[in-house]
Design a protein around this motif. Structure first.
Motif, PDB file in Angstrom:
ATOM      1  N   ASP A  27      74.423  51.218  78.975  1.00 54.83           N
ATOM      2  CA  ASP A  27      74.875  49.817  78.909  1.00 54.83           C
ATOM      3  C   ASP A  27      75.211  49.307  80.304  1.00 54.83           C
ATOM      4  N   LEU A  28      75.966  50.113  81.050  1.00 53.23           N
ATOM      5  CA  LEU A  28      76.474  49.649  82.347  1.00 53.23           C
ATOM      6  C   LEU A  28      75.345  49.329  83.320  1.00 53.23           C
ATOM      7  N   GLU A  31      73.768  46.005  82.870  1.00 60.24           N
ATOM      8  CA  GLU A  31      74.557  44.904  83.464  1.00 60.24           C
ATOM      9  C   GLU A  31      74.373  44.870  84.974  1.00 60.24           C
ATOM     10  N   GLY A 104      81.157  55.337  75.534  1.00 58.64           N
ATOM     11  CA  GLY A 104      80.487  54.143  76.048  1.00 58.64           C
ATOM     12  C   GLY A 104      80.211  53.148  74.930  1.00 58.64           C
ATOM     13  N   ASN A 105      79.820  53.657  73.762  1.00 56.39           N
ATOM     14  CA  ASN A 105      79.555  52.789  72.613  1.00 56.39           C
ATOM     15  C   ASN A 105      80.827  52.034  72.221  1.00 56.39           C
ATOM     16  N   SER A 108      81.959  49.546  75.270  1.00 53.15           N
ATOM     17  CA  SER A 108      81.050  48.386  75.335  1.00 53.15           C
ATOM     18  C   SER A 108      81.351  47.414  74.205  1.00 53.15           C
ATOM     19  N   SER A 110      79.840  46.426  71.662  1.00 52.22           N
ATOM     20  CA  SER A 110      78.791  45.476  71.276  1.00 52.22           C
ATOM     21  C   SER A 110      78.836  45.303  69.751  1.00 52.22           C
ATOM     22  N   GLY A 113      76.846  47.931  68.098  1.00 57.50           N
ATOM     23  CA  GLY A 113      77.156  49.347  68.356  1.00 57.50           C
ATOM     24  C   GLY A 113      77.143  50.106  67.030  1.00 57.50           C
TER      25      GLY A 113
END
Ligand SMILES: Cc1cc2nc3c(=O)[nH]c(=O)nc-3n(C[C@H](O)[C@H](O)[C@H](O)COP(=O)(O)OP(=O)(O)OC[C@H]3O[C@@H](n4cnc5c(N)ncnc54)[C@H](O)[C@@H]3O)c2cc1C
Length: 290
Positions: A27-28, A31, A104-105, A108, A110, A113
């Motif tokens: 994810d990072l 970005e 991270g999921n 983040s 999202s 996710g």
């Protein structure tokens, strides 16, 4: 910076306040590559071995935030927490599952996710490492709802999940065949000890939604000491109940002098999404009870 313990990672983030933690980077780095994020420094979490496995504590599994989707999808993990393993297997193509992590999921957050509705249904809790060895616990749902935030120098270390020793399911609908982001997802968890059914719907709102009334209604119909089977009509009604709770009808427009006016219709895309959620919830519960 490549710390090898959680405390070293926290210390690195405290020393360079503009630094950002990175786990799998799936994810990072999107970005960074799109120019949305320009971190002054990165603190890699990939060498912290203590957060790459799991342990057991008081009837719970304590999952390291560094567990990859690929690891969680393996059979030994699936035997422990079947719904989280199913979500991990559905999370993107193999390259993403090999690198992307549970932590991270969650961070983040999202809407799509895949782990998130499962963690919401399991009522999972985070263990967060902070400066000077501090540790605090936080329900995952509080973080996802924005009720509480991570401080810049804090790192998610572990995710505490109850071991329910009962069937649980995760189902995901996508807009195309092959690995893809969820249009809608549903996690269903049976908790025979507490005689309850917990359900969470992902991707239809910014955070997973829990249809609490539908959960307690269906739990009251289950013969917990017997076969635990439900008639197809009850499963369908559960699906409809969940879908209506998560994608409700729009409120009636006000008519003249405050009188109730015409009832607005849901747009076709929302109706389709509601039908999808109903199907996922019906199937998810049916499979859990089968
Ligand atoms: C092509 C593609 C397809 C994808 N498909 C899916 C999918 O189908 N389903 C799905 O759920 N996801 C999908 N993803 C998203 C992504 O892979 C997951 O969200 C993944 O779990 C993120 O984990 P990571 O370790 O790569 O996080 P990173 O990218 O390393 O970090 C993400 C964020 O979390 C922070 N962070 C990471 N770990 C910690 C920690 N321990 N403590 C504090 N902060 C932390 C980082 O600072 C960053 O802000 C997809 C991504 C891509 C690029």
């Amino acid at each position: 910076m490549l710390p090898t313990t959680l405390d070293e990672a926290v210390s690195a983030l405290s020393t360079v306040p503009a630094a950002v933690p990175v786990a799998g980077g799936t994810d990072l780095m999107c970005e960074v590559n799109s120019g949305q994020l320009r971190p002054a420094a990165l603190v890699g979490l990939g060498r912290i071995s203590e957060i790459r496995g799991w342990s057991y504590q008081d009837g719970h599994a304590v999952l390291g935030a560094g567990l990859t989707h690929a690891r969680m999808g393996r059979p030994d993990f699936a035997a422990l927490i079947p719904a989280l393993a199913a979500a991990a297997r559905a999370a993107g193509p193999p390259q993403i599952r090999n690198a992307g992590t549970l932590g991270g999921n969650i961070v983040s957050a999202s809407p799509t996710g895949d782990a998130l509705p499962v963690l919401a249904a399991l009522e999972a809790t985070l263990s967060i490492a902070g400066p000077e060895g501090a540790r605090r616990e936080l329900p995952v749902s509080h973080l996802l709802a924005g009720m509480e935030m991570l401080q810049p120098s804090e790192v998610v270390g572990y995710v505490k999940v109850p071991l329910l020793h009962a069937p649980q399911t995760f189902l995901k609908a996508t807009s195309r065949t092959g690995p893809s982001r969820a249009l809608a997802s549903v996690a269903v968890v049976l908790d025979p000890m507490r005689r309850n059914v917990r359900c969470a719907v992902g991707a239809v709102a910014p955070m997973p939604l829990r249809p609490l009334e539908a959960e307690s209604w269906i739990a009251s119909l289950i013969d917990w000491d017997g076969r635990r089977a439900l008639a197809p009509e009850a499963l369908s009604a559960f699906g409809e109940y969940v879908a209506m709770a998560c994608i409700p009808d729009p409120p009636p427009e006000e008519g003249e002098e405050g009188a109730a006016g015409a009832v607005p219709q849901l747009p076709p895309a929302a109706l389709h999404l509601r039908r999808t959620v109903a199907t996922l919830a019906r199937r998810g519960l049916g499979r859990a009870l089968a």
